[in-house]
Motif scaffolding. Sequence first.
Motif, short mmCIF file in Angstrom:
data_model
loop_
_atom_site.label_atom_id
_atom_site.label_comp_id
_atom_site.label_asym_id
_atom_site.label_seq_id
_atom_site.Cartn_x
_atom_site.Cartn_y
_atom_site.Cartn_z
N GLN A 44 0.85 -1.18 0.00
CA GLN A 44 0.00 0.00 0.00
C GLN A 44 0.89 1.23 0.00
OE1 GLN A 44 -2.11 -0.35 3.68
NE2 GLN A 44 -2.62 -2.48 3.32
N GLU A 45 0.32 2.37 -0.25
CA GLU A 45 1.04 3.64 -0.12
C GLU A 45 0.35 4.45 0.96
OE1 GLU A 45 3.84 4.60 -1.39
OE2 GLU A 45 4.09 2.89 -2.70
N PRO A 46 1.03 4.90 1.97
CA PRO A 46 2.42 4.59 2.27
C PRO A 46 2.56 3.11 2.65
CG PRO A 46 1.45 5.74 4.12
CD PRO A 46 0.40 5.71 3.02
N PRO A 47 3.77 2.59 2.52
CA PRO A 47 3.98 1.17 2.84
C PRO A 47 3.59 0.84 4.28
CG PRO A 47 5.94 2.11 1.82
CD PRO A 47 5.00 3.24 2.11
N PRO A 48 2.92 -0.29 4.47
CA PRO A 48 2.59 -0.72 5.83
C PRO A 48 3.84 -1.14 6.57
CG PRO A 48 1.90 -2.37 4.24
CD PRO A 48 2.42 -1.21 3.46
N PRO A 49 3.78 -1.22 7.89
CA PRO A 49 4.97 -1.61 8.66
C PRO A 49 5.37 -3.06 8.39
CG PRO A 49 3.07 -1.46 10.11
CD PRO A 49 2.63 -0.95 8.77
N THR A 50 6.64 -3.31 8.46
CA THR A 50 7.20 -4.65 8.26
C THR A 50 6.61 -5.64 9.25
OG1 THR A 50 9.25 -3.67 7.52
CG2 THR A 50 9.37 -5.94 8.22
N SER A 51 6.28 -5.18 10.44
CA SER A 51 5.82 -6.08 11.50
C SER A 51 4.58 -6.88 11.11
CB SER A 51 5.54 -5.28 12.78
OG SER A 51 4.54 -4.30 12.54
N GLY A 52 3.83 -6.43 10.11
CA GLY A 52 2.67 -7.19 9.66
C GLY A 52 3.04 -8.53 9.06
#
Length: 65
Positions: A24-32
Amino acid sequence: MSDQVGRHSLPTRPTAWYDAIGWQEPPPPTSGNYAAWQRALDADVTRLATSWTPGLTNWMNGRCV
């Protein structure tokens, strides 16, 4: 020339794509993706693909020998 030339460099197992969240924009967090990446390790996956390469690299620190 044999059609076998160069086949030793091809992967024998397919790469598994283990991103659990879509881009998505903005990129979702890596933790997902942490839970999906842990399932990959638990399943003994040897080839793992992700769109979050730096996040995976940091998350893997200390998890693999």
